[in-house]
Design a protein around this motif. Structure first.
Motif, PDB file in Angstrom:
ATOM      1  N   GLN A   1      42.749  43.526  41.014  1.00 31.54           N
ATOM      2  CA  GLN A   1      42.589  42.321  40.214  1.00 31.54           C
ATOM      3  C   GLN A   1      43.904  41.571  40.027  1.00 31.54           C
ATOM      4  O   GLN A   1      43.930  40.335  40.001  1.00 31.54           O
TER       5      GLN A   1
ATOM      6  N   TYR B   1      39.752  39.362  34.335  1.00 34.14           N
ATOM      7  CA  TYR B   1      39.475  40.368  35.357  1.00 34.14           C
ATOM      8  C   TYR B   1      39.417  41.737  34.696  1.00 34.14           C
ATOM      9  O   TYR B   1      40.357  42.129  33.997  1.00 34.14           O
TER      10      TYR B   1
ATOM     11  N   ALA C   1      34.604  38.856  42.015  1.00 31.60           N
ATOM     12  CA  ALA C   1      35.651  39.770  41.544  1.00 31.60           C
ATOM     13  C   ALA C   1      35.064  40.994  40.857  1.00 31.60           C
ATOM     14  O   ALA C   1      35.746  42.013  40.697  1.00 31.60           O
TER      15      ALA C   1
ATOM     16  N   VAL D   1      44.024  40.428  32.586  1.00 29.49           N
ATOM     17  CA  VAL D   1      43.474  41.634  33.197  1.00 29.49           C
ATOM     18  C   VAL D   1      43.398  42.707  32.124  1.00 29.49           C
ATOM     19  O   VAL D   1      44.417  43.077  31.524  1.00 29.49           O
TER      20      VAL D   1
ATOM     21  N   SER E   1      44.560  37.475  41.110  1.00 29.79           N
ATOM     22  CA  SER E   1      45.105  36.426  40.259  1.00 29.79           C
ATOM     23  C   SER E   1      46.405  35.866  40.827  1.00 29.79           C
ATOM     24  O   SER E   1      46.596  34.646  40.881  1.00 29.79           O
TER      25      SER E   1
END
Length: 632
Positions: free
Chosen positions: A216, A205, A535, A181, A220
């Motif tokens: 995000q 992400y 996403a 991320v 995950s």
């Protein structure tokens, strides 16, 4: 042996039944036990910068981690590692502040609350250490072991190189994924994080702000906790026919690498139908090409005569999903083909991968079942090749939806019946449901992806929604030109339609992929998938989805011509929200096609007792075929 006891019990009553050994014996494993998560949090000096809201990036990260652990299931093994938190400079500054163990939400929140941003960014070393933090799966189980890296910049240490570490880790372990991320990153930092995720079988992400960071991270972490639950006896396929292990009807677990073929030997008689299904389970969203494929085939004899092949492809490039290919040996009506002969056959499973696709080994779940022919004197009903009332414009249930939570795969698919059902799905996720349908019945459903607020108020980015229907033997049912099984999704409502023809024994002698597999009743499976790029679109972590499900037609007492309709169960038994009772089904078995031979019964006595009970009930209700189904 349990199978021998069971066969001896039923042979005198119904001599057409094939032998049914217990699947996998004591080696049966449930992959759910292998899942775990370790978050790796950037605590370098830049995390002390303002994130644009008046809070530091670290303060926003602490809040996001708290949101994640609140949403994780009870007890899910979770840990926290940080880097750059202990000294102003240093490329060995990485520390496990919360070991990976059964989730203790308060302890994780306390651990992250004590972290202060201070030093450098040793991402490569931290990834290597994080892989060591994750416990090895026990008893050979295969689960999703996730490293979730949260960073606001690129590695500042140089060695070990993060992408190279990720690639090495991704190759070494089945079930390992690295998600990244990027919190307010761009340029080289974003490219590095994308590279790490792709090399590590995971997803990148993007989180441009604090709200996106929380969203995000949740996505995950939930994918980690909701990984496909694998089941089966462990087995290793051979590289050639000479090295192929012998299979009895059952369910098995293996692994398969890119470009690899696996061989399995089976001994078939001259009259039974043999069903084989192979499901590859890559990490959700891992890099794949649209033409990457799973191929199944059946060969016979020294010359390797091909008795059937089937190829299933991803047909999209957003990321991997479970992929199922299935093949059957169906004796011809005349019985004069080469592949009608009794003897040794080999199931072949091949994984086809393009350059740049996920290089990890994938778990492979195999199901092998045998269907004996109708009993002597039974004339099967005519094949059912048309959709009739179950076509594109079928009348489906209406009304307020009932909440339901889909399963992670075939083994824990949630049973639903006629009605309207509401669920929520993550990007990269596939949800699974099962719908019982017997002889003469057909499954018909719509899937509607919801109108969702988008991150930019009107997204120009597109993902996709998809669905697939599978028979009780896990054969994909073709939709042909009638049904719509994929659609572009941008946050605006979109609907898919799918269904089957009515179940008929003689459908197996048809050629159309929408008809041929629908030849035995039981639990039909509905898979619903949302693409990985969602996403980048949706504001909420999960996206709403509605299923409108119908089971059309009266269930018949058997596959024979002129079979009467069965009396429905009393009203209220697992009723849908419109009050109708869904088609009945044996758990995991072949409704109307005989009992399920792959039961988790302990020892010959338990199996014999189970068989006796099934025979007592079913011999009064239906004549015709018997099925040894491999699904658990």
């Amino acid at each position: 042996m349990a199978g021998g006891a069971l066969f001896a019990l039923v042979a005198g009553v119904l001599p057409a039944v094939a032998s049914v050994p217990a699947a996998g014996g004591d080696d049966r494993q449930d992959g759910a036990g292998g899942g775990s998560l370790v978050m790796v949090l950037d605590s370098s000096g830049s995390m002390a910068d303002d994130d644009g809201t008046g809070r530091t990036r670290m303060e926003s990260a602490r809040a996001a981690v708290g949101t994640v652990v609140d949403a994780l299931p009870e007890g899910h093994p979770t840990g926290l590692r940080v880097y750059g938190a202990d000294r102003p400079r240093g490329c060995t500054d990485t520390r496990l502040v919360r070991p990976v163990s059964a989730l203790d939400r308060a302890a994780v929140k306390k651990a992250v609350a004590g972290v202060e941003p201070r030093g450098d960014t040793p991402i490569g070393l931290s990834l290597r250490k994080a892989a060591e933090d994750l416990p090895a799966p026990t008893d050979g189980a295969i689960g999703t072991r996730t490293i979730l890296l949260i960073s606001d910049g690129e590695d500042t240490c140089g060695t070990p190189r993060p992408c190279e570490v990720a690639e090495q880790l991704g190759r070494e372990g089945v079930g390992l994924r690295i998600d990244t991320v990027g919190f307010q990153v761009e340029g080289a930092a974003r490219e590095q994080l994308e590279c790490i995720a792709e090399a590590g079988n995971g997803r990148y992400y993007d989180a441009p702000d604090a709200d996106a960071l929380a969203r995000q991270l949740q996505r995950s972490a939930q994918l980690s906790a909701d990984g496909y639950r694998l089941k089966g006896g462990r087995i290793e396929g051979g590289a050639t026919t000479a090295k192929a292990p012998s299979l009895a009807p059952g369910q098995y677990l293996d692994t398969i690498g890119p470009g690899e073929k696996r061989y399995y030997a089976v001994d078939l008689d001259a009259v039974s139908t043999a069903d084989f299904a192979a499901t590859a389970v890559p990490q959700p969203g891992a890099a794949v090409d649209s033409l990457d494929a799973l191929n199944t085939g059946l060969v016979y004899g020294d010359g390797g005569s091909t008795c059937g092949t089937s190829t299933e492809r991803f047909l999209q490039q957003e990321g991997a999903t479970p992929l199922t290919s299935a093949v059957a040996r169906i004796p011809s009506e005349d019985g004069d083909r080469r592949c009608d002969e009794p003897g040794r056959y080999w199931l072949v499973v091949e994984r086809q991968s393009k350059k740049g696709s996920d290089s990890a080994r994938w778990p492979l779940e195999l199901v092998y079942g045998v269907e004996a022919p109708p009993a002597a004197g039974v004339t099967p009903a005519q094949s059912q090749t048309e959709y009739g009332k179950g076509g594109e414009h079928a009348a489906l249930p209406t009304g307020d939806p009932r909440d339901v939570r889909g399963g992670t795969g075939f083994n824990d698919a949630t049973e639903i019946g006629r009605g309207v059902w509401r669920d929520r799905i993550l990007p990269s996720q596939t949800l699974w449901y099962k719908v019982p349908a017997g002889w003469g019945q057909q499954v018909r459903y719509d899937v509607e992806f919801a109108n969702e607020p988008t991150v930019d108020g009107g997204s120009a980015t597109y993902s996709y929604g998809g669905t697939q229907l599978f028979t009780p033997a896990r054969f994909p049912v073709g939709g042909g030109s009638v049904f719509r099984t994929t659609a572009m999704y941008s946050g605006k409502p979109v609907a898919l339609r799918m269904g089957s023809v009515p179940v008929a024994w003689t459908n197996r002698h048809e050629t159309r992929p929408a008809v041929r597999p629908v030849h035995a009743g039981g639990a039909f499976y509905i898979a619903v998938t949302l693409g990985a790029k969602a996403a980048e679109i949706a504001e909420n972590p999960r996206i709403g989805v509605v299923l409108r499900v119908a089971v059309l037609g009266d269930e018949l007492a058997g596959p024979e011509h002129g079979a009467p309709a069965l009396v429905k169960k009393p009203a209220g038994t697992k009723a849908g929200n419109d009050g109708d009772t869904p088609g009945a089904a044996d758990s995991g078995g072949a409704r109307g096609a005989g009992w399920t031979g792959i039961a988790a019964a302990g020892g010959a006595g338990a199996v014999a007792a189970l068989a006796a009970g099934l025979l007592l009930v079913r011999s009064r209700r239906r004549a015709g075929t018997r099925t040894t189904r491999g699904s658990a």
